[in-house]
Design a protein around this motif. Structure first.
Motif, PDB file in Angstrom:
ATOM      1  N   ARG A 109      30.287 -21.127 -50.038  1.00  0.00           N
ATOM      2  CA  ARG A 109      29.229 -22.066 -50.373  1.00  0.00           C
ATOM      3  C   ARG A 109      29.260 -22.377 -51.870  1.00  0.00           C
ATOM      4  O   ARG A 109      29.582 -21.509 -52.688  1.00  0.00           O
ATOM      5  N   LYS A 110      28.882 -23.576 -52.150  1.00  0.00           N
ATOM      6  CA  LYS A 110      28.796 -23.942 -53.564  1.00  0.00           C
ATOM      7  C   LYS A 110      27.500 -23.359 -54.100  1.00  0.00           C
ATOM      8  O   LYS A 110      26.477 -23.394 -53.438  1.00  0.00           O
ATOM      9  N   PRO A 111      27.537 -22.831 -55.277  1.00  0.00           N
ATOM     10  CA  PRO A 111      26.293 -22.292 -55.842  1.00  0.00           C
ATOM     11  C   PRO A 111      25.287 -23.421 -56.043  1.00  0.00           C
ATOM     12  O   PRO A 111      25.633 -24.543 -56.357  1.00  0.00           O
ATOM     13  N   LYS A 112      24.016 -23.082 -55.843  1.00  0.00           N
ATOM     14  CA  LYS A 112      22.962 -24.085 -56.024  1.00  0.00           C
ATOM     15  C   LYS A 112      22.801 -24.398 -57.507  1.00  0.00           C
ATOM     16  O   LYS A 112      22.823 -23.518 -58.345  1.00  0.00           O
ATOM     17  N   ALA A 113      22.642 -25.649 -57.774  1.00  0.00           N
ATOM     18  CA  ALA A 113      22.425 -26.061 -59.159  1.00  0.00           C
ATOM     19  C   ALA A 113      20.965 -25.836 -59.501  1.00  0.00           C
ATOM     20  O   ALA A 113      20.080 -26.154 -58.733  1.00  0.00           O
ATOM     21  N   GLU A 114      20.730 -25.283 -60.695  1.00  0.00           N
ATOM     22  CA  GLU A 114      19.347 -25.016 -61.087  1.00  0.00           C
ATOM     23  C   GLU A 114      18.826 -26.069 -61.977  1.00  0.00           C
ATOM     24  O   GLU A 114      19.290 -26.772 -62.691  1.00  0.00           O
TER      25      GLU A 114
END
Length: 85
Positions: A80-85
Motif C-alpha cells: 500500500r502507498k503510505p497515506k499522505a498527511e
C-alpha cells in the motif's frame, strides 16, 4: 467333480445316471466349461467396473481441471502507498 442328478440339454431333461459313459464324460466337460464361463464373466464384470471408474475419472478431470481443483493460490498484493498527511 460329481455329476448333477439331471442335466437339461435343448429343453430336454436327462437323468445322468442313465446316460452312457461317453455321455457322462461329456457332461463333465460341460461342467468344466460352464465353470470357466462363470470365471470369465466375473473377470469381465471386474474389468467393466474398472473401465467405468476410469471413464468417470476422465469426465471429472474434464469438468474440473486439476489446476482448478486444488486450492487457488493467492496473488501477492502490491504494497500500500503510505497515506499522505
Amino acid at each position: 467333480m460329481s455329476l448333477p442328478e439331471y442335466i437339461t440339454l435343448n429343453g430336454t431333461n436327462y437323468a445322468t445316471a442313465k446316460l452312457p459313459e461317453e455321455a457322462r464324460t461329456q457332461v463333465q466337460n460341460i461342467q468344466v466349461v460352464d465353470a470357466e464361463i462363470g470365471r470369465l464373466q466375473q473377470q469381465l464384470a471386474i474389468a467393466q467396473t474398472a473401465r467405468n471408474a476410469y471413464s468417470a475419472a476422465v469426465v471429472n478431470a474434464i469438468k474440473v481441471p486439476a489446476s482448478e481443483s486444488a486450492a487457488p493460490e493467492k496473488k501477492a498484493r502490491k504494497p500500500r502507498k503510505p497515506k499522505a498527511e
